[in-house]
Design a protein around this motif. Structure first.
Motif, PDB file in Angstrom:
ATOM      1  N   ASP A 269      44.224  45.814  13.721  1.00  0.00           N
ATOM      2  CA  ASP A 269      44.228  45.405  12.023  1.00  0.00           C
ATOM      3  C   ASP A 269      45.525  45.473  11.718  1.00  0.00           C
ATOM      4  O   ASP A 269      45.877  44.386  10.817  1.00  0.00           O
ATOM      5  CB  ASP A 269      43.430  46.572  11.213  1.00  0.00           C
ATOM      6  CG  ASP A 269      41.958  46.648  11.403  1.00  0.00           C
ATOM      7  OD1 ASP A 269      41.354  45.372  11.710  1.00  0.00           O
ATOM      8  OD2 ASP A 269      41.086  47.417  10.929  1.00  0.00           O
ATOM      9  N   GLY A 274      42.920  39.996  12.038  1.00  0.00           N
ATOM     10  CA  GLY A 274      42.698  40.277  10.447  1.00  0.00           C
ATOM     11  C   GLY A 274      43.641  39.775   9.571  1.00  0.00           C
ATOM     12  O   GLY A 274      44.768  39.363   9.844  1.00  0.00           O
ATOM     13  N   LYS A 275      43.222  39.580   8.257  1.00  0.00           N
ATOM     14  CA  LYS A 275      43.879  38.868   7.292  1.00  0.00           C
ATOM     15  C   LYS A 275      45.306  39.618   7.102  1.00  0.00           C
ATOM     16  O   LYS A 275      46.207  38.984   6.406  1.00  0.00           O
ATOM     17  CB  LYS A 275      43.193  39.026   5.848  1.00  0.00           C
ATOM     18  CG  LYS A 275      42.786  40.256   5.397  1.00  0.00           C
ATOM     19  CD  LYS A 275      41.923  40.211   4.089  1.00  0.00           C
ATOM     20  CE  LYS A 275      41.793  41.500   3.535  1.00  0.00           C
ATOM     21  NZ  LYS A 275      40.801  41.315   2.111  1.00  0.00           N
ATOM     22  N   ASN A 276      45.463  40.861   7.149  1.00  0.00           N
ATOM     23  CA  ASN A 276      46.700  41.637   7.079  1.00  0.00           C
ATOM     24  C   ASN A 276      47.636  41.654   8.199  1.00  0.00           C
ATOM     25  O   ASN A 276      48.587  42.477   8.041  1.00  0.00           O
ATOM     26  CB  ASN A 276      46.647  42.920   6.013  1.00  0.00           C
ATOM     27  CG  ASN A 276      45.749  42.832   4.787  1.00  0.00           C
ATOM     28  OD1 ASN A 276      46.280  41.626   4.038  1.00  0.00           O
ATOM     29  ND2 ASN A 276      44.918  43.303   4.355  1.00  0.00           N
ATOM     30  N   GLU A 281      50.609  36.547  10.568  1.00  0.00           N
ATOM     31  CA  GLU A 281      51.714  36.332   9.651  1.00  0.00           C
ATOM     32  C   GLU A 281      53.081  35.795   9.989  1.00  0.00           C
ATOM     33  O   GLU A 281      53.648  34.958   9.530  1.00  0.00           O
ATOM     34  CB  GLU A 281      51.862  37.364   8.600  1.00  0.00           C
ATOM     35  CG  GLU A 281      52.884  37.587   7.511  1.00  0.00           C
ATOM     36  CD  GLU A 281      53.091  38.624   7.046  1.00  0.00           C
ATOM     37  OE1 GLU A 281      53.980  38.750   6.159  1.00  0.00           O
ATOM     38  OE2 GLU A 281      52.766  39.747   7.331  1.00  0.00           O
TER      39      GLU A 281
END
Length: 795
Positions: A269, A274-276, A281
């Motif tokens: 994670d 995952g989004k974070n 990113e």
């Protein structure tokens, strides 16, 4: 066994061993030999024997157990089979199951190996490239359809060719094995999987005791295929970078074999999916091309896949990661760019001895983030630390420096060039200071304590770029956090040798980054302009070496922009440009004139106290005005210096009793002197002053060159042909050749003893290339100092 050989009934063959079955005892070799001879050609398959034996250990049979009897049976059976030409027995063993069941199973496994080992012939069930076909047959049903199979094989060959061509071009950047022609065939056999993925699963994960080599691989790949199908992924091959750790099924299947427990989910994670997660990113930050290919996320997935093994072999080299992620559509440089960012951002990724891997313990990145958060809670400490560094960079040799004043009275009102350094939150743009900073600067220019500020023109402000001011606090926070780690012995003991080297490197980088950030941010120079407005000059962005202080850079910039003058043309004092000396006034006080330059904000600033005296002495030399000491209002003077080349700057002090006089007034106040001729064509007055002209506007000397009036014939003197005069007209002379013309044309004529006069026409052109001040304050000043009259036209 006998029951099955009898066709599923208690027949003749079963009768041979019926009594043994009833008593749960092992039949002897003779009985089993008779059974096999009577049954004809026989194949006996024994699977998962160890599981049965472990369970049989709890069943008592007389004074022994069912396990012991079964081992005895297997020994008798193996001997009987080896003696029977028409019988074959195949038994499968796996050491992984033994480790799974514990020490008791280990001992049972060892006993089983001894029993079967006497007559066994060991065969590896799946070897080499055979695993590719096993996996494809177990996972796909298109192999049964000949038309589909042919189409897919065609795609496989085209894909293999594309990948192999890519690997050949990459050369040493990928493992040598994948550049061999046999690897292209392996890609075809493994299609749609990349051989690299199967190798990682089989040779790395397959060595983990809890991971069943073939079944575990099949189960995991089934989850991977399901995820890729549902996400409509269209990558040419399924590689290690394709294993989506964001999918619950795939993640769960892998994590349960890592031994990390819940920490495994935290690692994924945080860094991988995952989004974070940080890897996706990084892709977004690097741009759309990276995000489209998910370069960083795929690298993180592949690194995770290489991070586990039942042996000591953990981690992937850069060439292996290229093999695990690159496809023919992806730009190879993406890999290095992304990996560099990842090693600096991810919290659980390690790089040691050229190997990249994930671990469950946080790395230096995570430790650094935690320390930065601690430092962030003390913003004033960060600001003060940054300002301490800035203080060392400013220097005070050029200006009197006022650092971060809080109110107008903190800045002295004096006739001295002063640099006011604004605080980090008093930002500006190229248009000038903004909001509260503008009000604060204006307040300082107008007031000093309870009174009005007198010498506003002597103030120069150095302001931070508001847009980039955060770079300073970020750099200061990073340096403080790194020093905190470096000074924490307990934390350093937890770091590997590679991490300690990384810490040293980051410290060195951070120590250079803070001054560089300060030099970049503190580059906007504000100077007072007309009507107390402000002009902004940008020092520009350049690296900071420490050789030049910020105050020196400010002084050099303002000197280049002629906001600070290190010399002043006396013609400016009497000219209309600044209107310093009204035409209707015959005298002006020198102290008042000096105050104009410190008070009037539309004027440039004088670089030092020596500039004005030097200017005054030159004005006296050129008879632009006279310098006098006395009472200017009554026009009564003790000393008048005028048209005197011997006057020095030290003779022209700036005092309340010093005055400048118009030439007409000076001539009426100075006794008339007699003139006598002196060598050089000038005139000598009784005071010893000599004036030498440089030729009239036509280019004639004091006597005129008389060209065209005769006398130009050749004269024979002492046997040599001699000339009375020479006139040389050179067309379009390049400026860079002027020195040669002087040395080779002008100087030889002067050395002959002739009077030499030069008429010069200079033409300079350029689209807005020439600054007006270059002409007004530079060229005119130089010509006037040499008493050379010139007609200068501009446009």
């Amino acid at each position: 066994m006998a029951y099955q050989l009898d066709g599923g009934k208690e027949g003749k063959l079963y009768g041979i061993v019926a009594e043994n079955d009833r008593l749960k005892t092992a039949p002897g070799t003779n009985s089993l030999g008779k059974l096999l001879e009577a049954s004809g050609p026989t194949l006996i398959l024994l699977d998962e024997i160890l599981v049965y034996l472990v369970k049989a250990g709890g069943v008592r049979v007389g004074e022994s157990s069912l396990r012991g009897n079964t081992l005895t049976f297997l020994q008798e059976l193996s001997i009987a089979v080896s003696n029977c030409p028409n019988a074959c027995m195949i038994a499968t063993l796996t050491s992984q199951l033994a480790e799974f069941f514990g020490e008791d199973a280990e001992r049972t496994f060892e006993s089983l190996e001894k029993v079967l080992g006497r007559v066994e012939k060991v065969r590896q069930t799946v070897e080499g490239a055979e695993i590719y076909e096993v996996i494809r047959r177990r996972l796909f049903d298109w192999l049964r359809d000949e038309e589909k199979r042919q189409a897919i094989e065609t795609d496989a060959r085209a894909t293999a060719e594309a990948y192999w061509d890519m690997y050949k071009k990459l050369g040493e950047d990928v493992p040598s094995a994948c550049r061999e022609i046999g690897y292209r065939d392996d890609i075809v056999k493994a299609y749609p999987f990349h051989p690299e993925l199967i190798t990682v699963l089989y040779e790395r994960w397959g060595t983990i005791p809890e991971f069943q080599r073939t079944r575990g691989v099949l189960r995991l790949l089934a989850d991977v295929i399901s995820d890729l199908y549902q996400s409509k992924d269209n990558e040419p091959l399924i590689q290690s970078g394709s294993v989506n750790l964001g999918d619950a099924g795939v993640r769960g299947e892998l994590i349960k074999h890592t031994g990390w427990g819940g920490t495994g989910h935290s690692v994924i994670d945080s860094d991988i999916a995952g989004k974070n997660a940080k890897a996706p990113e990084i892709d977004r930050q690097l741009g759309s091309e990276y995000a489209k290919e998910s370069v960083s996320e795929k690298l993180a997935r592949a690194t995770f896949m290489y991070s586990f093994s039942g042996s000591q072999q953990r981690g992937a080299t850069l060439p292996q990661l290229r093999l695990a992620v690159l496809n023919p559509e992806m730009a190879p440089p993406f890999i290095s760019d992304s990996l560099d960012r990842m090693t600096k951002r991810l919290w659980y990724m390690y790089q040691d001895s050229g190997l990249y891997r994930f671990e469950s313990r946080p790395n230096l990145n995570r430790i650094l983030v935690d320390r930065e958060e601690m430092v962030r809670s003390e913003p004033e400490k960060v600001r003060e630390f940054a300002k301490q560094t800035l203080n060392d960079m400013i220097g005070d040799a050029v200006f009197r420096v006022y650092r971060y004043p809080e109110e107008d009275r903190d800045v002295a009102d004096e006739a001295r060039l002063s640099l006011v350094v604004l605080d980090l939150d008093q930002g500006a743009t190229e248009e000038g200071p903004i909001d509260d900073a503008e009000k604060f600067v204006t307040q300082i220019l107008k007031q000093h304590g309870k009174g009005f500020r007198k010498h506003a023109n002597m103030l120069i402000f150095l302001a931070p770029d508001q847009v980039r001011a955060s770079e300073v606090t970020d750099a200061a926070r990073r340096l403080l956090a790194l020093r905190n780690i470096d000074e924490d012995k307990s934390t350093k003991r937890q770091l590997t040798e590679e991490q300690l080297k990384d810490l040293t490197g980051r410290l060195k980088e951070a120590e250079a980054r803070l001054p560089a950030a300060l030099a970049t941010v503190y580059r906007l120079v504000l100077v007072p302009a007309k009507n107390k407005t402000l002009r902004c000059f940008d020092l520009g962005i350049s690296g900071y070496s420490g050789k030049t202080t910020l105050s020196n850079r400010v002084a050099e910039k303002l000197t280049d922009e002629q906001q600070i003058l290190d010399k002043l043309d006396p013609a400016i004092l009497i000219g209309d440009r600044f209107g310093l000396w009204p035409e209707d006034q015959d005298v002006i006080n020198v102290k008042t004139l000096a105050d104009y330059f410190t008070q009037l904000t539309h004027l440039p600033r004088l670089g030092s106290a020596a500039v004005l005296p030097d200017c005054l002495s030159k004005g006296v030399h050129r008879s632009l005005f006279a310098y006098a000491l006395g009472d200017g209002e009554k026009k009564e003077f003790d000393t008048i210096l005028f048209n005197d080349k011997s006057v020095s700057p030290s003779d022209c002090e700036v005092t309340e009793t010093a005055w400048l006089l118009r030439p007409t007034l000076a001539k009426t106040l100075i006794p008339e002197a007699t003139e006598t001729k002196v060598p050089g064509g000038g005139a000598s007055t009784g005071t010893g002053t000599t004036t030498v002209t440089g030729g009239d506007e036509a280019g004639n000397g004091p006597e005129g060159d008389d060209w065209g009036k005769g006398g130009g014939e050749v004269v024979i003197k002492k046997g040599e042909r001699r000339l009375n005069r020479v006139r040389i007209d050179i067309k379009r002379l390049p400026w860079e050749n002027w020195h040669d013309i002087y040395n080779e044309v002008v100087l030889p004529l002067a050395q002959e003893g002739a009077d030499v006069f030069c008429q010069v026409i200079v033409i300079a052109k350029g689209d807005a290339a020439i600054r007006e001040n270059t002409v007004e304050l530079g060229i005119k000043e130089s010509l006037s100092q040499r008493n050379i009259h010139a007609d200068i036209q501009t446009g």
